[in-house]
Design a protein around this motif. Structure first.
Motif, PDB file in Angstrom:
ATOM      1  N   ILE A 135       5.711 -15.813 -23.287  1.00  0.00           N
ATOM      2  CA  ILE A 135       4.719 -14.767 -23.027  1.00  0.00           C
ATOM      3  C   ILE A 135       4.659 -13.812 -24.222  1.00  0.00           C
ATOM      4  N   PRO A 136       3.450 -13.516 -24.729  1.00  0.00           N
ATOM      5  CA  PRO A 136       3.322 -12.601 -25.880  1.00  0.00           C
ATOM      6  C   PRO A 136       3.578 -11.150 -25.479  1.00  0.00           C
ATOM      7  N   ASN A 137       3.608 -10.270 -26.487  1.00  0.00           N
ATOM      8  CA  ASN A 137       3.744  -8.837 -26.220  1.00  0.00           C
ATOM      9  C   ASN A 137       2.660  -8.368 -25.261  1.00  0.00           C
ATOM     10  N   ARG A 138       3.042  -7.453 -24.379  1.00  0.00           N
ATOM     11  CA  ARG A 138       2.074  -6.873 -23.447  1.00  0.00           C
ATOM     12  C   ARG A 138       2.080  -5.358 -23.628  1.00  0.00           C
ATOM     13  N   PHE A 139       0.979  -4.836 -24.123  1.00  0.00           N
ATOM     14  CA  PHE A 139       0.844  -3.395 -24.354  1.00  0.00           C
ATOM     15  C   PHE A 139       0.308  -2.768 -23.070  1.00  0.00           C
ATOM     16  N   VAL A 140       1.067  -1.843 -22.508  1.00  0.00           N
ATOM     17  CA  VAL A 140       0.732  -1.328 -21.184  1.00  0.00           C
ATOM     18  C   VAL A 140       0.766   0.200 -21.161  1.00  0.00           C
ATOM     19  N   VAL A 141       0.027   0.745 -20.218  1.00  0.00           N
ATOM     20  CA  VAL A 141       0.201   2.145 -19.842  1.00  0.00           C
ATOM     21  C   VAL A 141       1.241   2.141 -18.731  1.00  0.00           C
ATOM     22  N   THR A 142       2.159   3.083 -18.779  1.00  0.00           N
ATOM     23  CA  THR A 142       3.307   3.019 -17.879  1.00  0.00           C
ATOM     24  C   THR A 142       3.631   4.383 -17.288  1.00  0.00           C
ATOM     25  N   TYR A 143       4.194   4.332 -16.090  1.00  0.00           N
ATOM     26  CA  TYR A 143       4.694   5.553 -15.446  1.00  0.00           C
ATOM     27  C   TYR A 143       6.033   5.208 -14.803  1.00  0.00           C
ATOM     28  N   ARG A 144       7.066   5.900 -15.242  1.00  0.00           N
ATOM     29  CA  ARG A 144       8.422   5.608 -14.761  1.00  0.00           C
ATOM     30  C   ARG A 144       9.007   6.834 -14.083  1.00  0.00           C
ATOM     31  N   GLU A 145       9.522   6.619 -12.900  1.00  0.00           N
ATOM     32  CA  GLU A 145      10.146   7.705 -12.152  1.00  0.00           C
ATOM     33  C   GLU A 145      11.066   7.089 -11.111  1.00  0.00           C
ATOM     34  N   GLU A 174      -6.124  -5.123 -14.513  1.00  0.00           N
ATOM     35  CA  GLU A 174      -5.155  -5.708 -13.599  1.00  0.00           C
ATOM     36  C   GLU A 174      -4.617  -6.988 -14.226  1.00  0.00           C
ATOM     37  N   PRO A 175      -3.515  -7.553 -13.738  1.00  0.00           N
ATOM     38  CA  PRO A 175      -2.829  -7.182 -12.505  1.00  0.00           C
ATOM     39  C   PRO A 175      -1.898  -5.977 -12.683  1.00  0.00           C
ATOM     40  N   TYR A 176      -1.521  -5.407 -11.542  1.00  0.00           N
ATOM     41  CA  TYR A 176      -0.520  -4.357 -11.552  1.00  0.00           C
ATOM     42  C   TYR A 176       0.849  -4.981 -11.839  1.00  0.00           C
ATOM     43  N   ILE A 177       1.708  -4.178 -12.463  1.00  0.00           N
ATOM     44  CA  ILE A 177       3.033  -4.651 -12.866  1.00  0.00           C
ATOM     45  C   ILE A 177       4.064  -3.611 -12.459  1.00  0.00           C
ATOM     46  N   ASN A 178       5.185  -4.072 -11.934  1.00  0.00           N
ATOM     47  CA  ASN A 178       6.351  -3.214 -11.739  1.00  0.00           C
ATOM     48  C   ASN A 178       7.500  -3.765 -12.568  1.00  0.00           C
ATOM     49  N   VAL A 179       8.205  -2.880 -13.263  1.00  0.00           N
ATOM     50  CA  VAL A 179       9.396  -3.263 -14.017  1.00  0.00           C
ATOM     51  C   VAL A 179      10.584  -2.554 -13.372  1.00  0.00           C
ATOM     52  N   ASP A 197      14.862   3.158  -9.677  1.00  0.00           N
ATOM     53  CA  ASP A 197      14.369   3.341 -11.036  1.00  0.00           C
ATOM     54  C   ASP A 197      13.477   2.159 -11.406  1.00  0.00           C
ATOM     55  N   PHE A 198      12.175   2.404 -11.401  1.00  0.00           N
ATOM     56  CA  PHE A 198      11.258   1.341 -11.821  1.00  0.00           C
ATOM     57  C   PHE A 198       9.988   1.938 -12.399  1.00  0.00           C
ATOM     58  N   GLU A 199       9.327   1.122 -13.226  1.00  0.00           N
ATOM     59  CA  GLU A 199       8.068   1.506 -13.858  1.00  0.00           C
ATOM     60  C   GLU A 199       6.905   0.847 -13.145  1.00  0.00           C
ATOM     61  N   SER A 200       5.791   1.523 -13.158  1.00  0.00           N
ATOM     62  CA  SER A 200       4.522   0.924 -12.765  1.00  0.00           C
ATOM     63  C   SER A 200       3.646   0.862 -14.006  1.00  0.00           C
ATOM     64  N   CYS A 201       3.037  -0.302 -14.231  1.00  0.00           N
ATOM     65  CA  CYS A 201       2.303  -0.526 -15.481  1.00  0.00           C
ATOM     66  C   CYS A 201       0.978  -1.217 -15.217  1.00  0.00           C
ATOM     67  N   MET A 202       0.073  -1.068 -16.187  1.00  0.00           N
ATOM     68  CA  MET A 202      -1.157  -1.845 -16.237  1.00  0.00           C
ATOM     69  C   MET A 202      -1.458  -2.146 -17.697  1.00  0.00           C
ATOM     70  N   ILE A 258      10.661  -8.145 -13.907  1.00  0.00           N
ATOM     71  CA  ILE A 258       9.252  -7.741 -13.953  1.00  0.00           C
ATOM     72  C   ILE A 258       8.538  -8.435 -12.807  1.00  0.00           C
ATOM     73  N   LYS A 259       7.714  -7.680 -12.097  1.00  0.00           N
ATOM     74  CA  LYS A 259       6.965  -8.253 -10.979  1.00  0.00           C
ATOM     75  C   LYS A 259       5.474  -8.073 -11.234  1.00  0.00           C
ATOM     76  N   ILE A 260       4.765  -9.204 -11.321  1.00  0.00           N
ATOM     77  CA  ILE A 260       3.327  -9.208 -11.546  1.00  0.00           C
ATOM     78  C   ILE A 260       2.647  -9.440 -10.201  1.00  0.00           C
ATOM     79  N   TYR A 261       1.726  -8.552  -9.838  1.00  0.00           N
ATOM     80  CA  TYR A 261       1.023  -8.677  -8.560  1.00  0.00           C
ATOM     81  C   TYR A 261      -0.342  -9.328  -8.781  1.00  0.00           C
ATOM     82  N   TYR A 262      -0.426 -10.627  -8.503  1.00  0.00           N
ATOM     83  CA  TYR A 262      -1.724 -11.303  -8.602  1.00  0.00           C
ATOM     84  C   TYR A 262      -2.626 -10.857  -7.448  1.00  0.00           C
ATOM     85  N   LEU A 263      -2.050 -10.798  -6.255  1.00  0.00           N
ATOM     86  CA  LEU A 263      -2.737 -10.217  -5.088  1.00  0.00           C
ATOM     87  C   LEU A 263      -1.839  -9.121  -4.557  1.00  0.00           C
ATOM     88  N   GLY A 264      -2.234  -7.867  -4.791  1.00  0.00           N
ATOM     89  CA  GLY A 264      -1.409  -6.753  -4.372  1.00  0.00           C
ATOM     90  C   GLY A 264      -1.848  -6.177  -3.037  1.00  0.00           C
TER      91      GLY A 264
END
Length: 284
Positions: A135-145, A174-179, A197-202, A258-264
């Motif tokens: 899988i190539p690099n994935r540039f994402v917007v992220t929010y971690r809390e 999309e899809p939504y991503i959790n790390v 402790d996890f991130e939410s990303c797109m 990493i969890k990719i949500y194809y159908l969230g």
């Protein structure tokens, strides 16, 4: 020669415009009747106003605002008119860019649905099956809390993502991503009030300068992956299967889950229909 007057109904018929529109233009002082009968209150228009009304119709069809139409009607200088049209062209260009962005996002979502259809056709989730993907690099917007892992908190996180997107004029996909930076296999144990402790990303659609406050790159590399269908809790067995497969096949884990949500949850009515993929960065 006496002036010829037309009733509001006659003028509406001549110019193919509604009487409601003419009354509205009168109300906002864009186009006043030439004459109003004091006894009846009837509005009357002159022949000269036909040209003005036709010009208003053309400008409104070109989506000029009422203020721009008023400015157009008041000016007699072609240079002023040119500025008005240039401003309108700039707005059209901006709208075209916005629509093209929406089209790209719709196309991306259609491609995602096609991928979902392929997964469903092959029923990859029925038996745990691990695939190694490059899988190539994935540039994402992220929010971690570090907060509880509940439906409400997931919704809160992704609302934060969309707010970041709007505030910074980002196109995200999309899809939504959790790390998950905590152990995925243990996060559901004693879940109530447990902070995780996890991130939410797109994905970010177009390249922008890195901003450490809300962007990052999920690194490229070999990922051990497994598809799961069902609730969050039901994915634990698949996660454990994936971890054991990595060990049994001589790979070393070097990244978080990493969890990719194809159908969230926003696509389905039942948690049992959630379709996701767990990914773990590995090396041989």
């Amino acid at each position: 020669m006496s002036t010829k007057y037309f009733t509001i109904g006659e003028m509406a018929q001549i110019c193919q415009i509604s009487t409601k529109a003419l009354r509205y233009y009168d109300k906002i002082n864009l186009l006043k009747p030439a004459y109003i009968d004091e006894e009846t209150g009837y509005r009357y228009y002159t022949q000269e106003q036909i040209v003005i009304i036709m010009r208003i119709i053309v400008l409104r069809d070109e989506d000029f605002s009422i203020n721009e139409v008023e400015q157009y009607l008041k000016t007699g200088n072609y240079k002023d008119l040119m500025v008005i049209y240039q401003n309108r062209r700039n707005r059209v260009d901006e709208e075209l860019e916005r629509l093209l962005q929406i089209k790209d996002e719709v196309e991306h979502q259609l491609n995602a649905f096609e991928e979902i259809s392929f997964i469903e056709k092959n029923k990859q989730w029925i038996e745990p099956t691990v695939q190694i993907k490059n899988i190539p690099n994935r540039f994402v917007v992220t929010y971690r809390e570090k907060i509880p892992f509940t439906i409400e908190d997931l919704a809160y996180r992704f609302t934060k993502i969309h707010n970041i997107m709007r505030e910074n004029n980002l196109g995200v996909l999309e899809p939504y991503i959790n790390v998950f930076h905590d152990n995925y296999g243990e996060i559901f144990l004693g879940l109530k009030d447990k902070h995780i402790d996890f991130e939410s990303c797109m994905y970010i659609k177009k390249h922008i300068a890195h901003n450490p406050n809300f962007t990052r790159t999920i690194p490229s590399g070999l990922y051990a992956t497994i598809v799961h269908r069902g609730s969050f809790l039901g994915s634990i067995d698949y996660y454990n299967f994936l971890v054991n497969w990595i060990i049994d096949n001589g790979y070393t884990r070097i990244g978080p889950t990493i969890k990719i949500y194809y159908l969230g949850i926003h696509h389905t009515k039942s948690p049992d229909d959630i379709l996701s993929e767990l990914q773990i960065l590995v090396k041989k």
